[in-house]
Design an enzyme around this catalytic site. Sequence first.
Site, mmCIF file in Angstrom:
data_model
loop_
_atom_site.group_PDB
_atom_site.id
_atom_site.type_symbol
_atom_site.label_atom_id
_atom_site.label_comp_id
_atom_site.label_asym_id
_atom_site.label_seq_id
_atom_site.Cartn_x
_atom_site.Cartn_y
_atom_site.Cartn_z
ATOM 1 N N ASP A 67 31.046 50.918 43.191
ATOM 2 C CA ASP A 67 32.343 50.240 43.299
ATOM 3 C C ASP A 67 32.845 50.330 44.732
ATOM 4 O O ASP A 67 32.494 51.268 45.459
ATOM 5 C CB ASP A 67 33.375 50.929 42.392
ATOM 6 C CG ASP A 67 33.182 50.595 40.914
ATOM 7 O OD1 ASP A 67 32.230 49.875 40.576
ATOM 8 O OD2 ASP A 67 34.011 51.064 40.111
ATOM 9 N N ARG A 115 28.693 42.286 42.885
ATOM 10 C CA ARG A 115 29.810 41.955 41.998
ATOM 11 C C ARG A 115 30.946 41.445 42.901
ATOM 12 O O ARG A 115 31.291 42.101 43.882
ATOM 13 C CB ARG A 115 30.271 43.214 41.275
ATOM 14 C CG ARG A 115 31.541 42.989 40.461
ATOM 15 C CD ARG A 115 32.254 44.296 40.135
ATOM 16 N NE ARG A 115 31.488 45.150 39.269
ATOM 17 C CZ ARG A 115 31.689 46.479 39.213
ATOM 18 N NH1 ARG A 115 32.570 47.080 39.989
ATOM 19 N NH2 ARG A 115 30.968 47.208 38.397
ATOM 20 N N LYS A 118 38.481 40.325 43.073
ATOM 21 C CA LYS A 118 39.579 39.950 43.984
ATOM 22 C C LYS A 118 39.941 41.128 44.888
ATOM 23 O O LYS A 118 40.298 40.956 46.035
ATOM 24 C CB LYS A 118 40.801 39.534 43.162
ATOM 25 C CG LYS A 118 40.642 38.187 42.483
ATOM 26 C CD LYS A 118 41.968 37.713 41.931
ATOM 27 C CE LYS A 118 41.782 36.417 41.162
ATOM 28 N NZ LYS A 118 43.038 35.911 40.596
ATOM 29 N N ARG A 220 45.563 49.852 37.233
ATOM 30 C CA ARG A 220 45.603 48.710 36.297
ATOM 31 C C ARG A 220 47.058 48.312 36.023
ATOM 32 O O ARG A 220 47.377 47.146 35.909
ATOM 33 C CB ARG A 220 44.919 49.052 34.967
ATOM 34 C CG ARG A 220 43.446 49.390 35.080
ATOM 35 C CD ARG A 220 42.581 48.154 35.282
ATOM 36 N NE ARG A 220 42.492 47.718 36.645
ATOM 37 C CZ ARG A 220 41.623 48.178 37.556
ATOM 38 N NH1 ARG A 220 40.779 49.120 37.255
ATOM 39 N NH2 ARG A 220 41.611 47.692 38.783
HETATM 40 C C1 LIG Z 1 34.270 44.571 35.917
HETATM 41 C C2 LIG Z 1 35.249 44.771 37.028
HETATM 42 C C3 LIG Z 1 34.938 45.642 38.056
HETATM 43 C C4 LIG Z 1 35.831 45.816 39.125
HETATM 44 N N1 LIG Z 1 35.473 46.587 40.201
HETATM 45 C C5 LIG Z 1 36.278 46.649 41.279
HETATM 46 C C6 LIG Z 1 35.909 47.343 42.464
HETATM 47 O O1 LIG Z 1 34.824 47.907 42.582
HETATM 48 N N2 LIG Z 1 36.782 47.364 43.506
HETATM 49 C C7 LIG Z 1 37.996 46.741 43.450
HETATM 50 O O2 LIG Z 1 38.747 46.756 44.435
HETATM 51 N N3 LIG Z 1 38.392 46.094 42.322
HETATM 52 C C8 LIG Z 1 37.574 46.031 41.254
HETATM 53 N N4 LIG Z 1 37.981 45.356 40.133
HETATM 54 C C9 LIG Z 1 39.397 44.930 40.011
HETATM 55 C C10 LIG Z 1 39.636 43.560 40.644
HETATM 56 O O3 LIG Z 1 39.566 43.660 42.044
HETATM 57 C C11 LIG Z 1 41.034 43.038 40.250
HETATM 58 O O4 LIG Z 1 42.006 43.937 40.700
HETATM 59 C C12 LIG Z 1 41.202 42.833 38.759
HETATM 60 O O5 LIG Z 1 40.042 42.291 38.194
HETATM 61 C C13 LIG Z 1 42.349 41.863 38.483
HETATM 62 O O6 LIG Z 1 42.091 40.636 39.074
HETATM 63 P P1 LIG Z 1 41.629 39.316 38.271
HETATM 64 O O7 LIG Z 1 40.454 38.786 39.011
HETATM 65 O O8 LIG Z 1 41.435 39.554 36.863
HETATM 66 O O9 LIG Z 1 42.815 38.335 38.573
HETATM 67 P P2 LIG Z 1 44.390 38.441 38.391
HETATM 68 O O10 LIG Z 1 44.946 37.540 39.421
HETATM 69 O O11 LIG Z 1 44.890 39.842 38.287
HETATM 70 O O12 LIG Z 1 44.558 37.811 36.988
HETATM 71 C C14 LIG Z 1 44.248 36.427 36.843
HETATM 72 C C15 LIG Z 1 44.799 35.918 35.571
HETATM 73 O O13 LIG Z 1 44.075 36.511 34.501
HETATM 74 C C16 LIG Z 1 44.915 36.638 33.428
HETATM 75 N N5 LIG Z 1 44.888 38.015 32.954
HETATM 76 C C17 LIG Z 1 44.644 39.113 33.673
HETATM 77 N N6 LIG Z 1 44.664 40.184 32.866
HETATM 78 C C18 LIG Z 1 44.929 39.730 31.628
HETATM 79 C C19 LIG Z 1 45.105 40.330 30.353
HETATM 80 N N7 LIG Z 1 44.998 41.647 30.188
HETATM 81 N N8 LIG Z 1 45.383 39.549 29.296
HETATM 82 C C20 LIG Z 1 45.512 38.242 29.444
HETATM 83 N N9 LIG Z 1 45.399 37.619 30.603
HETATM 84 C C21 LIG Z 1 45.098 38.340 31.678
HETATM 85 C C22 LIG Z 1 46.290 36.184 33.821
HETATM 86 O O14 LIG Z 1 46.443 34.826 33.478
HETATM 87 C C23 LIG Z 1 46.259 36.272 35.313
HETATM 88 O O15 LIG Z 1 47.126 35.382 35.914
HETATM 89 C C24 LIG Z 1 37.088 45.152 39.093
HETATM 90 C C25 LIG Z 1 37.402 44.278 38.046
HETATM 91 C C26 LIG Z 1 36.495 44.067 37.041
HETATM 92 C C27 LIG Z 1 36.836 43.088 35.951
#
Ligand SMILES: Cc1cc2nc3c(=O)[nH]c(=O)nc-3n(C[C@H](O)[C@H](O)[C@H](O)COP(=O)(O)OP(=O)(O)OC[C@H]3O[C@@H](n4cnc5c(N)ncnc54)[C@H](O)[C@@H]3O)c2cc1C
Length: 245
Positions: A67, A115, A118, A220
Amino acid sequence: VYSEAEAYNATYRIIKVIERINEQNLNAHISLKLTQIGLDINSEICKQNLMHILAKANEAHIFINIDMEDYGHIQSSWQIIDDCEQVFNNFGTVIQASLLRAKKDQREHKHFRLRIVKGAYKENEKVAYQTSKEIDINYLELCKSHLQEGKFTSIATHDYELITKLIRYIERNGNSKSNFEFQMLYGFRTNLQQQLAQQGYQVCVYMPYGKDWYGYFMRRLAERPQNINLIIKQSLSKFWLKGRL
Ligand SMILES: Cc1cc2nc3c(=O)[nH]c(=O)nc-3n(C[C@H](O)[C@H](O)[C@H](O)COP(=O)(O)OP(=O)(O)OC[C@H]3O[C@@H](n4cnc5c(N)ncnc54)[C@H](O)[C@@H]3O)c2cc1C
């Protein structure tokens, strides 16, 4: 983790999980954070612990994902990743679309399984995009570019709009479904996870594990305060279940 003993303990526990995945023949891999295994103590200790994990994972044919954490840890993480690449190839890492350096890092590591996320950490304007529009544009470009390279891409987002755009792109370009997957966090958008799997896409669920849950939980919550509903719902259903058993 700030002591060598804690870093070693985390390494040991990760190795135990590798052994269990292997014994149970599970379709699973492990994501770890370098600070968990000593990055804040010193890079050499962290690298030794990672090498140990990669060697065990290699024997068991298990993939390890490293990560990416906050900006302050990025350079030292890439250094360790590049050093380990001289010895192992059973691991990949993460590119954070919010970072200005993301495309450069991706270009330099285009032969890696990556991976794309955002980015979970709030960074300043000297190193990171500040608007969701800029981050989303960068996210799409990074995914498309890695898909084009033909290297395995993990599209890790819950953003329906980005997922829809990428599916359209993938269908137009005829990318093989075996060459990418969608990744989402455990308990988030479960319907979407199932819908994608039913359409024949690979879906990988990231499940946090262990006792040190507080930092993860707070990150989160910070990115989406509504996640508190998820926690309350899950805690209530556990409480309710316990009461019934
Ligand atoms: C598998 C995985 C591994 C990750 N690893 C890392 C890492 O190594 N380093 C790092 O910095 N970050 C990591 N992240 C976190 C990532 O960077 C984001 O902070 C996180 O995924 C939230 O961004 P998003 O892309 O879902 O978009 P967001 O802009 O947060 O969400 C987009 C849209 O998704 C919808 N949404 C989001 N959550 C929900 C929910 N619970 N229920 C319904 N709708 C929802 C909403 O409509 C929202 O507007 C990881 C995320 C995932 C999924």
